[in-house]
Design a protein around this motif. Structure first.
Motif, PDB file in Angstrom:
ATOM      1  N   SER A   1       0.870  -1.179   0.000  1.00  0.00           N
ATOM      2  CA  SER A   1       0.000   0.000   0.000  1.00  0.00           C
ATOM      3  C   SER A   1       0.904   1.226   0.000  1.00  0.00           C
ATOM      4  O   SER A   1       2.120   1.101  -0.057  1.00  0.00           O
ATOM      5  CB  SER A   1      -0.918  -0.020   1.222  1.00  0.00           C
TER       6      SER A   1
ATOM      7  N   LEU B   1      -0.306  -6.023   2.123  1.00  0.00           N
ATOM      8  CA  LEU B   1      -1.087  -7.196   2.485  1.00  0.00           C
ATOM      9  C   LEU B   1      -0.457  -8.405   1.812  1.00  0.00           C
ATOM     10  O   LEU B   1      -0.326  -8.434   0.586  1.00  0.00           O
ATOM     11  CB  LEU B   1      -2.518  -7.051   1.981  1.00  0.00           C
TER      12      LEU B   1
ATOM     13  N   TYR C   1      -2.909 -14.121   3.268  1.00  0.00           N
ATOM     14  CA  TYR C   1      -4.199 -13.881   3.914  1.00  0.00           C
ATOM     15  C   TYR C   1      -5.311 -14.679   3.210  1.00  0.00           C
ATOM     16  O   TYR C   1      -6.246 -15.139   3.857  1.00  0.00           O
ATOM     17  CB  TYR C   1      -4.550 -12.389   3.898  1.00  0.00           C
TER      18      TYR C   1
ATOM     19  N   HIS D   1       0.688 -11.521  11.717  1.00  0.00           N
ATOM     20  CA  HIS D   1       0.023 -12.452  10.797  1.00  0.00           C
ATOM     21  C   HIS D   1      -0.587 -13.637  11.539  1.00  0.00           C
ATOM     22  O   HIS D   1      -1.613 -14.173  11.126  1.00  0.00           O
ATOM     23  CB  HIS D   1       1.008 -12.901   9.715  1.00  0.00           C
TER      24      HIS D   1
ATOM     25  N   ILE E   1      -9.914  -8.316   8.448  1.00  0.00           N
ATOM     26  CA  ILE E   1      -9.626  -6.886   8.224  1.00  0.00           C
ATOM     27  C   ILE E   1      -9.572  -6.174   9.579  1.00  0.00           C
ATOM     28  O   ILE E   1      -8.657  -5.382   9.851  1.00  0.00           O
ATOM     29  CB  ILE E   1     -10.702  -6.235   7.317  1.00  0.00           C
TER      30      ILE E   1
ATOM     31  N   ASP F   1      -6.434  -7.158  11.495  1.00  0.00           N
ATOM     32  CA  ASP F   1      -5.267  -6.566  10.833  1.00  0.00           C
ATOM     33  C   ASP F   1      -5.137  -5.078  11.187  1.00  0.00           C
ATOM     34  O   ASP F   1      -4.050  -4.602  11.519  1.00  0.00           O
ATOM     35  CB  ASP F   1      -5.402  -6.753   9.316  1.00  0.00           C
TER      36      ASP F   1
ATOM     37  N   GLY G   1      -5.360   0.109  -0.481  1.00  0.00           N
ATOM     38  CA  GLY G   1      -5.545  -0.922   0.539  1.00  0.00           C
ATOM     39  C   GLY G   1      -6.897  -1.600   0.397  1.00  0.00           C
ATOM     40  O   GLY G   1      -7.007  -2.839   0.524  1.00  0.00           O
TER      41      GLY G   1
ATOM     42  N   SER H   1      -6.809  -3.919  -2.526  1.00  0.00           N
ATOM     43  CA  SER H   1      -6.035  -5.125  -2.207  1.00  0.00           C
ATOM     44  C   SER H   1      -6.887  -6.098  -1.398  1.00  0.00           C
ATOM     45  O   SER H   1      -6.900  -7.306  -1.663  1.00  0.00           O
ATOM     46  CB  SER H   1      -4.789  -4.767  -1.384  1.00  0.00           C
ATOM     47  N   TRP H   2      -7.600  -5.570  -0.417  1.00  0.00           N
ATOM     48  CA  TRP H   2      -8.462  -6.424   0.408  1.00  0.00           C
ATOM     49  C   TRP H   2      -9.562  -7.063  -0.438  1.00  0.00           C
ATOM     50  O   TRP H   2      -9.915  -8.228  -0.234  1.00  0.00           O
ATOM     51  CB  TRP H   2      -9.085  -5.613   1.556  1.00  0.00           C
TER      52      TRP H   2
END
Lengths: 458, 396
Positions: free
Chosen positions: B51, B57, B61, B106, B145, B148, B165, B168-169
């Protein structure tokens, strides 16, 4: 011929007003052929389920809208992924007609709805339908127990992808031929890269088809999100690349403002260097780096005072030292850019000299050195008028193996000859008014020394 | 092959070898599948969608979603911990974070995923229907989310939930759900096993590749501008580091003044290149006439305006060189130009004329005289960022 058929034919022809006659005939034949095969497929199938046809058809249209053109000119499209899904989904029902109809829907992106684009809808629809149909036919020939067993079943995807890429390439190549353009070599040459691109999407399509059969159509929609995102981000990347290329043009402008005799020099060196790189078969990422390094190979000259850069007479030792400092500055500035750092040192100064013991052997640097010297000789400078192409090429060949990399020299000679380009005296694109008429002969620049002898030699 | 790619190949090979060994030793258990997924987690830890704040990320995940939905939680947790322990030392130089922090971060996200999916699934009575499974998976992603973001806040990182971001999610969430459904199936139907998870990761990897290319191109663009900005300094026309300092000041002022991200970017480009035109003029050291700053600004602006993507930044440079005579221009552009003008004047006073920062600010206020409200805001912003030391720059 019935009235309905006549009207259909008239409609089709009117869609292709902008096509040359031979291409129009080819497209009509293609559409009629595709329709006939689909019709046979429909007649031989027990029936086509409406839901997968609508869902996958819509997805195929959406996928074609998500395609992006890569810098090398190829189109990256997830379309065949949907085609492969249709092949799997319709295998036990309308194994030919279903995939062909889904394939045909890939040919109707809205960008072709303009008055001059509608003919391409017919062309692309028929092309994609036949390509997907040929893949479906191949898939149908493979025994059920093989395609249903994992992981061996996924191998069935490879011949299908090959069939799609082959049919599409042949049809597009034929259309160019009918249009009296002949990039047949390019079309067929793109077969392997297109196949490499199609296979991963075909794998996903294969599994998506199995999931569709097991869990229904909503699951297919989940795949749209990463694909749409990928497309959006990839488009941003291509825009950013273009922006960076444009930023490098600021350098070109600045150098041209400093020295009008070098107008277009950086751009020409970048072009010649690319010719050499292509001739030597460098991969596209190295060609990109080569172009950027060639555009910026003189960036250090920005720090040389104008008065020295444009001095027609001989430079004093002190002035020469100031001018030579630009090589070090070029290295420092190129090293600041990550992707140019590996070749920064070799691009500038003695390191690009083929016979120099300190040379690190970077082919990009040698290519730029040859391109730079060729353009320096075939352009008018403050200290010398442009030499002819023959003189310049003879000089390069003479010093090939000592000052210049022989393969780079040969590559440039072959590339220019193949393109039939002419440069140098009498062919300069920017023969602007010279402030002071330069002498007919003089230094060759790029470390070539006095070229007076060269004029006599050729 | 880059260092990251070499590590990816090494991790993939380790995954293949351990999976084959597990399959040979325990053919009827899910050990081989877990080995493949653990290797996937390890690979995903190496492939990160960055990001804007450089913290990204990891693609792992998406694998957490698969593991959360498919396996006995004890076995899954073990596999994830093994993967994280293996990967964290490899990853540390990329993230510039401690190994422990990375593993905790993580690990917490993975644990959050496991607990949420099991909890939600138990709450709805464990009905194996497509809608229920997908809904449970989406809630799992939402929990990930949340965890995180909480961990990022706890460790003092920026949350990274900007536009990039979020995208990406979205990619990780949709791919993770599809991979999980492909891997586990629903009520015994559509179970494609580890092949489903692997194949449906292709669009995610393609999305990561696009993000990575964009990142690389953006860095190259920034570095090209920085390299161009070095030219006047190498030529001895401005003090070393001038353009960088003015850029830092301008960016901080722009942020303080509430500029949009794109406007801050344009202001930074203008600040970095505002003196570039000087190198095209005759050098005073070799008999050239000294050029006033306004002339340099206009030469620079003309060069930049010729390039479409730099035209807006060129406008800012032109306005900054116009000595406040830009009533015909829009307010936002004027404020950016004023920010550049004052940042430049401040740096020249402090770094070239060795004036104390406080005195320089006073002098600038005096020279502004009876200025309008906008100019007062700009000088206030300059005072704020110089006194608070908030001279940040957006590059690495």
């Amino acid at each position: 011929m019935s009235v309905a058929s006549e009207r259909l034919l008239w409609l089709m022809l009117s869609m292709m007003d902008s096509f040359p006659p031979r291409l129009r005939s080819f497209t009509v034949a293609l559409v009629l052929g595709g329709s006939a095969v689909s019709l046979v497929g429909l007649m031989r199938s027990p029936g086509v389920a409406a839901t997968p046809l609508i869902v996958l058809g819509a997805l195929a249209i959406a996928s074609e809208h998500q395609r992006v053109r890569l810098p090398n000119g190829m189109l990256l499209s997830p379309g065949f992924m949907v085609g492969m899904t249709a092949i799997v989904v319709f295998r036990d029902t309308a194994w030919l007609a279903g995939p062909m109809i889904v394939g045909a829907s890939m040919g109707v992106p809205t960008r072709h709805f303009g008055p001059h684009g509608r003919g391409w809808i017919a062309f692309n629809a028929a092309n994609f339908a036949l390509a997907t149909g040929s893949a479906a036919a191949l898939y149908h020939l493979i025994p059920v127990h093989f395609v249903d067993s994992l992981p061996l079943g996924i191998l069935a995807v490879i011949p299908c992808a090959l069939a799609v890429v082959a049919v599409e390439s042949v049809v597009v190549a034929a259309s160019y031929w009918f249009e009296d353009r002949s990039p047949l070599r390019e079309c067929l040459g793109s077969l392997v890269p297109a196949l490499v691109q199609a296979i991963p999407f075909a794998f996903v399509g294969f599994f998506l088809g199995h999931l569709y059969l097991d869990l229904g159509w909503p699951i297919v929609m989940l795949l749209l999100v990463p694909i749409i995102l990928m497309r959006g981000v990839f488009t941003s990347y291509l825009e950013m690349r273009a922006t960076n290329e444009a930023t490098m043009q600021v350098l070109v402008r600045a150098l041209e403002l400093k020295d009008s005799y070098t107008a277009g020099h950086a751009e020409r060196v970048a072009t010649y260097a690319r010719y050499i790189g292509e001739e030597l078969g460098l991969p596209s990422w190295r060609l990109d780096r080569l172009r950027s390094a060639a555009l910026m190979h003189d960036i250090g000259k920005l720090v040389v005072p104008n008065q020295l850069l444009n001095k027609p007479g001989k430079l004093s030792a002190e002035e020469f030292a100031v001018v030579r400092r630009h090589e070090q500055v070029t290295v420092e500035m190129l090293e600041h850019i990550d992707f140019l750092r590996p070749i920064a040192v070799s691009v500038s100064g003695d390191h690009s000299h083929f016979g120099n013991a300190s040379s690190d052997g970077s082919i990009e640097a040698f290519a730029i050195a040859v391109a730079d010297a060729y353009d320096a000789m075939t352009s008018t400078r403050s200290y010398r008028r442009a030499l002819s192409q023959e003189v310049a090429m003879a000089e390069l060949l003479d010093k090939a193996g000592t000052q210049f990399h022989p393969e780079c020299v040969t590559a440039l000679r072959d590339a220019i000859a193949r393109r039939g380009e002419r440069h140098g005296a009498g062919y300069e694109a920017s023969a602007e008014a010279w402030q002071v008429t330069p002498p007919a002969a003089g230094l060759g620049s790029a470390g070539l020394g006095d070229l007076s002898d060269g004029l006599e030699r050729v | 092959m880059t260092f990251v790619w070499r590590r990816c190949v090494a991790v993939a090979m380790i995954g293949v070898v351990t999976a084959m060994t597990a399959w040979l030793l325990f053919p009827s258990s899910s050990a081989a599948t877990l080995c493949v997924l653990s290797a996937g987690v390890a690979l995903g830890e190496l492939l990160v969608i960055r990001s804007d704040d450089r913290l990204g990320l990891p693609l792992s995940y998406a694998l957490f979603v698969v593991l959360a939905s498919s396996f006995d939680w004890r076995a899954s947790t073990g596999a994830i911990i093994v993967a994280l322990v293996v990967v964290a030392p490899l990853q540390v130089d990329i993230e510039h974070r401690s190994r422990a922090q990375l593993a905790v971060h993580h690990g917490l996200v993975a644990t959050g995923a496991l607990l949420t999916f099991r909890g939600v699934f138990a709450l709805v009575g464990g009905h194996e229907r497509l809608g229920v499974v997908v809904a449970a998976l989406l809630v799992t992603v939402a929990a990930m989310i949340g965890v995180d973001q909480l961990v990022r806040v706890a460790f003092g990182y920026r949350t990274g939930f900007d536009d990039r971001g979020q995208r990406s999610w979205a990619a990780i969430a949709s791919s993770g759900v599809l991979m999980a459904v492909g891997e586990r199936g629903v009520d015994g139907i559509g179970h494609l096993g580890v092949w489903g998870a692997m194949l449906f990761s292709i669009p995610l990897i393609a999305a990561w590749f696009s993000f990575d290319r964009l990142d690389t191109a953006a860095i190259a663009h920034r570095q090209t501008i920085e390299a161009l900005a070095m030219a006047p300094e190498h030529a001895g026309l401005v003090n070393p580091g001038h353009s960088d300092r003015v850029a830092r000041l301008s960016v901080a002022m722009g942020r303080h003044l509430g500029f949009e991200r794109a406007d801050v970017d344009r202001l930074e480009t203008a600040a970095r290149l505002h003196h570039l035109g000087a190198v095209t003029l005759d050098d005073p050291g070799y008999g050239g006439a000294p050029m006033p700053a306004a002339t340099i600004a206009h030469v620079t602006a003309d060069m930049m305006r010729g390039i479409e993507s730099l035209a807006a930044a060129g406008d800012i440079v032109a306005r900054a060189g116009s000595q406040r005579s830009f009533t015909f221009l829009d307010a936002r552009g004027n404020t950016a130009a004023l920010a550049l003008q004052y940042a430049n004047a401040y740096d020249e006073a402090v770094c070239e004329q060795s004036v104390a920062p406080g005195v320089a600010l006073q002098l600038l206020r005096q020279s502004a005289g009876e200025c309008d409200e906008r100019e007062s805001l700009v000088i206030d912003a300059l005072e704020f960022v110089t006194l608070s030391g908030m001279t940040v720059v957006q590059s690495r």
